[in-house]
Motif scaffolding. Structure first.
Motif, short mmCIF file in Angstrom:
data_model
loop_
_atom_site.label_atom_id
_atom_site.label_comp_id
_atom_site.label_asym_id
_atom_site.label_seq_id
_atom_site.Cartn_x
_atom_site.Cartn_y
_atom_site.Cartn_z
N ILE A 1 0.85 -1.20 0.00
CA ILE A 1 0.00 0.00 0.00
C ILE A 1 0.88 1.25 0.00
N LEU A 2 1.94 1.22 0.83
CA LEU A 2 2.87 2.37 0.87
C LEU A 2 3.48 2.63 -0.49
N PHE A 3 3.95 1.57 -1.12
CA PHE A 3 4.58 1.67 -2.43
C PHE A 3 3.59 2.22 -3.46
N PHE A 4 2.37 1.69 -3.41
CA PHE A 4 1.31 2.12 -4.33
C PHE A 4 1.03 3.62 -4.16
N LEU A 5 0.92 4.04 -2.89
CA LEU A 5 0.64 5.46 -2.61
C LEU A 5 1.79 6.35 -3.10
N LEU A 6 3.03 5.87 -2.91
CA LEU A 6 4.19 6.65 -3.36
C LEU A 6 4.20 6.80 -4.88
N VAL A 7 3.86 5.71 -5.57
CA VAL A 7 3.83 5.77 -7.05
C VAL A 7 2.75 6.74 -7.52
N ILE A 8 1.55 6.62 -6.91
CA ILE A 8 0.44 7.52 -7.29
C ILE A 8 0.84 8.98 -7.01
N GLY A 9 1.43 9.19 -5.82
CA GLY A 9 1.88 10.54 -5.43
C GLY A 9 2.89 11.10 -6.41
N THR A 10 3.85 10.26 -6.81
CA THR A 10 4.88 10.70 -7.76
C THR A 10 4.24 11.12 -9.08
N LEU A 11 3.27 10.33 -9.55
CA LEU A 11 2.60 10.66 -10.81
C LEU A 11 1.85 11.99 -10.70
N VAL A 12 1.19 12.19 -9.55
CA VAL A 12 0.43 13.43 -9.35
C VAL A 12 1.38 14.62 -9.30
N VAL A 13 2.47 14.48 -8.51
CA VAL A 13 3.44 15.57 -8.36
C VAL A 13 4.11 15.89 -9.70
N ARG A 14 4.36 14.86 -10.49
CA ARG A 14 5.01 15.04 -11.80
C ARG A 14 4.19 15.91 -12.74
N ARG A 15 2.87 15.82 -12.59
CA ARG A 15 1.99 16.57 -13.49
C ARG A 15 1.75 18.01 -13.04
N GLN A 16 2.20 18.33 -11.82
CA GLN A 16 1.93 19.68 -11.30
C GLN A 16 2.87 20.73 -11.86
#
Lengths: 131, 69
Positions: A116-131
């Motif tokens: 779950i931690l890994f999944f959240l980090l990946v999702i977070g990275t994708l979101v941050v990348r688009r900002q």
């Protein structure tokens, strides 16, 4: 660049082979089928991701990069913040479990937590990348 | 005393008739970064600042100024 890619792939295959050999030495009744499925699944997963990236690049109409200096700063800040959240969050969970009287944690539960931690980090990275 | 870096990039870009997409392609940065810089939400690195002055062919103090908040 091409040479570097070949070196990376060779290193990965070599390391995986060593890992497999060591694993089979340490665990005599190693489930080869499960191991192979895991490895093939990982390789196919990486292949799908790389294929998607190549496909998106080929369809791009302009020459604007996806990542630049600001994106890297954002990603670094995100990881720095998540490190503290994960550390303190995990500490809090451990304290809570101790307070509730739990003495042992199943490895399965731990692996799900890490997943779950890994999944959240990946999702977070994708979101941050688009900002 | 709080000082803030202000820039005239939007003004200069529009005066030269350059679009954000064109600028992003030429400087190899994202459009979001151009937006952030133009809206004073992000200070570009020295490397990008030097690229900008070369791109617009103007001096550094014509683009960036240090202002009191």
């Amino acid at each position: 660049m091409k040479r570097l890619q070949i070196i990376i792939v060779c290193t990965l295959i070599f390391s995986m082979s060593i890992g497999f050999y060591l694993g089979s030495m340490m665990v005599p009744d190693l489930p080869v089928g499960t191991m192979s499925a895991g490895i093939i699944g990982s390789v196919v997963g990486v292949g799908i991701v790389l294929g998607t990236i190549k496909f998106r690049e080929s369809r791009k109409k302009h020459n604007i990069p996806d990542i630049d200096e600001r994106t890297w700063i954002n990603i670094k800040n995100f990881y720095a913040t998540s490190l503290y959240i994960v550390l303190f969050g995990s500490m809090l969970i451990v304290c809570l479990l101790i307070a509730l009287g739990t003495e042992t944690i199943e490895l399965g539960a731990l692996s799900i937590y890490l997943l779950i931690l890994f999944f959240l980090l990946v999702i977070g990275t994708l979101v941050v990348r688009r900002q | 005393m709080d000082l803030k870096v202000k820039n005239r990039i939007k003004e200069i870009r529009l005066a030269k008739g350059i679009s954000q997409i064109q600028m992003a392609e030429d400087l190899q940065i994202t459009r979001q970064t151009i937006n952030a810089v133009e809206n004073h939400k992000y200070n570009p690195s020295l490397e990008l600042a030097l690229k900008l002055i070369k791109y617009f062919d103007i001096t550094l103090d014509e683009i960036f100024t240090l202002e009191e908040e």
